[in-house]
Design a protein around this motif. Structure first.
Motif, PDB file in Angstrom:
ATOM      1  N   GLY A   1      -5.978  -3.113   7.848  1.00 22.05           N
ATOM      2  CA  GLY A   1      -5.652  -2.451   6.590  1.00 22.05           C
ATOM      3  C   GLY A   1      -4.838  -1.221   6.919  1.00 22.05           C
ATOM      4  O   GLY A   1      -5.322  -0.292   7.562  1.00 22.05           O
ATOM      5  N   LEU A   2      -3.571  -1.186   6.504  1.00 19.56           N
ATOM      6  CA  LEU A   2      -2.647  -0.138   6.934  1.00 19.56           C
ATOM      7  C   LEU A   2      -2.360   0.909   5.863  1.00 19.56           C
ATOM      8  O   LEU A   2      -1.653   1.883   6.131  1.00 19.56           O
ATOM      9  CB  LEU A   2      -1.321  -0.757   7.388  1.00 19.56           C
ATOM     10  CG  LEU A   2      -1.397  -1.682   8.607  1.00 19.56           C
ATOM     11  CD1 LEU A   2      -0.033  -2.310   8.883  1.00 19.56           C
ATOM     12  CD2 LEU A   2      -1.878  -0.930   9.831  1.00 19.56           C
ATOM     13  N   ALA A   3      -2.881   0.722   4.645  1.00 25.29           N
ATOM     14  CA  ALA A   3      -2.563   1.650   3.558  1.00 25.29           C
ATOM     15  C   ALA A   3      -3.437   2.895   3.645  1.00 25.29           C
ATOM     16  O   ALA A   3      -4.642   2.811   3.880  1.00 25.29           O
ATOM     17  CB  ALA A   3      -2.743   0.964   2.202  1.00 25.29           C
ATOM     18  N   SER A   4      -2.809   4.066   3.441  1.00 25.54           N
ATOM     19  CA  SER A   4      -3.538   5.329   3.521  1.00 25.54           C
ATOM     20  C   SER A   4      -2.771   6.434   2.808  1.00 25.54           C
ATOM     21  O   SER A   4      -2.389   7.428   3.419  1.00 25.54           O
ATOM     22  CB  SER A   4      -3.776   5.723   4.979  1.00 25.54           C
ATOM     23  OG  SER A   4      -4.463   6.952   5.067  1.00 25.54           O
ATOM     24  N   GLN A   5      -2.531   6.261   1.516  1.00 30.65           N
ATOM     25  CA  GLN A   5      -1.819   7.250   0.720  1.00 30.65           C
ATOM     26  C   GLN A   5      -0.521   7.641   1.417  1.00 30.65           C
ATOM     27  O   GLN A   5       0.287   6.797   1.761  1.00 30.65           O
ATOM     28  CB  GLN A   5      -2.722   8.448   0.431  1.00 30.65           C
ATOM     29  CG  GLN A   5      -3.931   8.092  -0.432  1.00 30.65           C
ATOM     30  CD  GLN A   5      -4.768   9.291  -0.814  1.00 30.65           C
ATOM     31  OE1 GLN A   5      -4.444  10.440  -0.540  1.00 30.65           O
ATOM     32  NE2 GLN A   5      -5.870   9.029  -1.488  1.00 30.65           N
ATOM     33  N   ALA A   6      -0.345   8.934   1.680  1.00 31.78           N
ATOM     34  CA  ALA A   6       0.937   9.408   2.205  1.00 31.78           C
ATOM     35  C   ALA A   6       1.130   9.112   3.678  1.00 31.78           C
ATOM     36  O   ALA A   6       2.231   9.270   4.211  1.00 31.78           O
ATOM     37  CB  ALA A   6       1.072  10.912   1.958  1.00 31.78           C
ATOM     38  N   THR A   7       0.085   8.685   4.366  1.00 27.67           N
ATOM     39  CA  THR A   7       0.186   8.472   5.815  1.00 27.67           C
ATOM     40  C   THR A   7      -0.058   7.019   6.201  1.00 27.67           C
ATOM     41  O   THR A   7      -0.600   6.739   7.263  1.00 27.67           O
ATOM     42  CB  THR A   7      -0.807   9.386   6.563  1.00 27.67           C
ATOM     43  OG1 THR A   7      -2.138   9.134   6.078  1.00 27.67           O
ATOM     44  CG2 THR A   7      -0.459  10.842   6.377  1.00 27.67           C
ATOM     45  N   SER A   8       0.312   6.079   5.364  1.00 25.07           N
ATOM     46  CA  SER A   8       0.124   4.670   5.680  1.00 25.07           C
ATOM     47  C   SER A   8       0.770   4.332   7.017  1.00 25.07           C
ATOM     48  O   SER A   8       1.839   4.840   7.361  1.00 25.07           O
ATOM     49  CB  SER A   8       0.727   3.797   4.579  1.00 25.07           C
ATOM     50  OG  SER A   8      -0.007   3.923   3.378  1.00 25.07           O
ATOM     51  N   GLY A   9       0.096   3.470   7.767  1.00 20.77           N
ATOM     52  CA  GLY A   9       0.618   3.029   9.055  1.00 20.77           C
ATOM     53  C   GLY A   9      -0.162   3.525  10.245  1.00 20.77           C
ATOM     54  O   GLY A   9      -0.090   2.935  11.333  1.00 20.77           O
ATOM     55  N   TRP A  10      -0.970   4.587  10.071  1.00 19.08           N
ATOM     56  CA  TRP A  10      -1.651   5.149  11.244  1.00 19.08           C
ATOM     57  C   TRP A  10      -2.660   4.196  11.900  1.00 19.08           C
ATOM     58  O   TRP A  10      -2.849   4.288  13.125  1.00 19.08           O
ATOM     59  CB  TRP A  10      -2.297   6.497  10.930  1.00 19.08           C
ATOM     60  CG  TRP A  10      -3.404   6.474   9.920  1.00 19.08           C
ATOM     61  CD1 TRP A  10      -3.316   6.819   8.616  1.00 19.08           C
ATOM     62  CD2 TRP A  10      -4.775   6.114  10.142  1.00 19.08           C
ATOM     63  NE1 TRP A  10      -4.541   6.679   7.988  1.00 19.08           N
ATOM     64  CE2 TRP A  10      -5.446   6.248   8.908  1.00 19.08           C
ATOM     65  CE3 TRP A  10      -5.497   5.676  11.249  1.00 19.08           C
ATOM     66  CZ2 TRP A  10      -6.818   5.958   8.757  1.00 19.08           C
ATOM     67  CZ3 TRP A  10      -6.845   5.391  11.105  1.00 19.08           C
ATOM     68  CH2 TRP A  10      -7.491   5.543   9.872  1.00 19.08           C
ATOM     69  N   PRO A  11      -3.326   3.259  11.171  1.00 18.56           N
ATOM     70  CA  PRO A  11      -4.177   2.331  11.918  1.00 18.56           C
ATOM     71  C   PRO A  11      -3.385   1.491  12.921  1.00 18.56           C
ATOM     72  O   PRO A  11      -3.928   1.074  13.951  1.00 18.56           O
ATOM     73  CB  PRO A  11      -4.798   1.461  10.811  1.00 18.56           C
ATOM     74  CG  PRO A  11      -4.803   2.350   9.597  1.00 18.56           C
ATOM     75  CD  PRO A  11      -3.504   3.089   9.698  1.00 18.56           C
ATOM     76  N   GLY A  12      -2.098   1.268  12.635  1.00 16.82           N
ATOM     77  CA  GLY A  12      -1.245   0.554  13.583  1.00 16.82           C
ATOM     78  C   GLY A  12      -0.826   1.425  14.757  1.00 16.82           C
ATOM     79  O   GLY A  12      -0.787   0.959  15.902  1.00 16.82           O
ATOM     80  N   THR A  13      -0.519   2.692  14.495  1.00 17.45           N
ATOM     81  CA  THR A  13      -0.166   3.575  15.614  1.00 17.45           C
ATOM     82  C   THR A  13      -1.363   3.756  16.539  1.00 17.45           C
ATOM     83  O   THR A  13      -1.193   3.886  17.757  1.00 17.45           O
ATOM     84  CB  THR A  13       0.338   4.946  15.115  1.00 17.45           C
ATOM     85  OG1 THR A  13      -0.721   5.661  14.476  1.00 17.45           O
ATOM     86  CG2 THR A  13       1.500   4.792  14.152  1.00 17.45           C
TER      87      THR A  13
END
Length: 434
Positions: A166-178
């Motif tokens: 799950g990569l959605a996170s308001q303004a910082t989406s993508g951090w689970p991938g980083t």
């Protein structure tokens, strides 16, 4: 004039956040001091526990504190700084961002007591910075979260995991991938290469960095377009659970379609699975490649910094990093929300999952490395988030070499030697005991 405008705006904010408190001595005819405002990342039950601790922290002094919690922390703080009305204290998880604020003279150096508390924490995430010919400590860690973890339901086989994403996170989406890419690079190439990369001293086109991206894609395996779209729009905490009060998140395990079995996530996620029997394991056992760096773990931290010229704000940071605040915080938080504090001698969680994570942190970890994207300057960190989202959409056709070249361009604009004074390479990884 600057000070008066800032104080007035901050007083207004404090009045909104804590209406029952007199913001200034003349507001209600009393003699109470002006309320100090703390901006932080915790909302919901996490925020409530921290706020309750703040309200019990006055020790009979009459000092009042107001807490503002937000998931859009950087955007909120930037807006307040632009309005010349920053909080007295802000709690941030980005060393790169804190370094920028210190370099811009937005932060106040800490007093000796808070600096000493920083030195007692797991090193090295409150380094003294050399700015304007002086060396000072500007922030102190309040809590840590162990990363490099994999979650699954108890009894689930570790063979051939179906990864929850799950990569959605308001303004910082993508951090689970980083987080994935950082963890792979740390375990396959070691803390030295990881620290050079995090601080802008290693190219994104280095074969080791490139291999971390392609390894992530290989681990996730072939995914349908529907699955990709679902991951891009699903929150990292999953969807609301109608069976839980207030629609609390249910987590990703078993909730995505098709059902997934394993999740790569930080220690904080344990509150989502508080009523579920889960297993948590070091991520090194799930990553392909050499095992020489199994004792290295990635961590995140929440650091308190002073944005106000009010000396009471520096005193507050010292108190927040002390034993009384930590005892109160534990007392106010549910077992699954009790923090991991940044020193092995501090009280640690008591719930079974929390104890397991604390044991990994205090007994198994040989090297702790700070979250690489949180070490990077904000502009590079944000570009990293966006590139991960593009790559996840289509690993085969996302032109990885082009993405890495673009990230290198941003790196070169912010790297040491380009007029920037980023965190030192030695300020990223260290043994837990110093």
């Amino acid at each position: 004039m600057r000070r008066r405008g800032r104080s007035a705006l901050r007083g207004l904010l404090a009045g909104c956040l804590l209406a029952v408190t007199a913001v200034t001595a003349g507001a209600c005819g009393g003699e109470r001091p002006e309320t100090l405002v703390v901006l932080g990342p915790w909302t919901g039950p996490e925020g409530e526990a921290f706020e309750a601790m703040l309200h019990r922290l006055d020790d009979g002094t009459g000092q009042r504190y107001a807490y503002e919690g937000t998931r859009s922390l950087r955007e909120t703080l930037v807006a307040q700084l632009e309005a010349d009305a920053p909080p007295d204290v802000a709690i941030l998880n980005s060393i790169g961002e804190l370094t920028e604020y210190a370099r811009a003279n937005r932060l106040q150096p800490l007093d000796d007591g808070a600096a000493a508390a920083a030195a007692r924490a797991y090193p090295p995430w409150a380094p003294a910075l050399d700015l304007d010919g002086a060396r000072h400590t500007y922030w102190v860690p309040l809590k840590v979260d162990l990363k490099s973890l994999v979650w699954s339901d108890e009894g689930r086989s570790a063979a051939s995991p179906d990864w929850c994403v799950g990569l959605a996170s308001q303004a910082t989406s993508g951090w689970p991938g980083t987080d994935w890419i950082e963890d792979i690079l740390l375990h396959r190439s070691g803390p030295g290469a990881y620290a050079r990369w995090a601080t802008g001293r290693l190219s994104w086109r280095d074969p080791r960095v490139r291999a971390a991206w392609t390894t992530w894609a290989q681990l996730l395996g072939k995914r349908s377009q529907a699955s990709v779209d679902q991951s891009l729009t699903t929150s990292y905490v999953g969807t609301p659970d109608p069976a839980k009060p207030g629609g609390e998140p249910r987590g990703l395990l078993g909730s995505l379609s098709p059902r997934c079995t394993h999740e790569h996530q930080s220690a904080f996620i344990r509150y989502v699975y508080a009523d579920r029997k889960v297993r948590v394991d070091p991520s090194a056992g799930f990553l392909p490649g050499p095992t020489a760096h199994d004792g290295a773990y990635e961590v995140a931290g929440d650091m308190a910094a002073v944005f106000s010229e009010d000396p009471r704000a520096r005193e507050l940071v010292e108190r927040l990093s002390g034993g009384t605040a930590r005892s109160l915080w534990r007392a106010e938080a549910a077992p699954e929300l009790r923090p991991l504090f940044p020193a092995a001698t501090d009280p640690q969680p008591t719930d079974p999952t929390g104890r397991r994570i604390a044991k990994i942190l205090t007994e198994q970890a040989r090297t702790l490395c700070f979250d690489a994207s949180d070490v990077m300057p904000p502009g590079l960190r944000d570009a990293f988030h966006r590139a991960v989202l593009q790559y996840f959409k289509d690993p085969a056709g996302a032109r990885l070499d082009t993405l890495l070249k673009e990230l290198d361009t941003v790196r070169e604009q912010t790297a040491p030697g380009a007029g920037q004074a980023g965190p030192p390479e030695s300020g990223v990884c260290a043994p837990p005991g110093g």
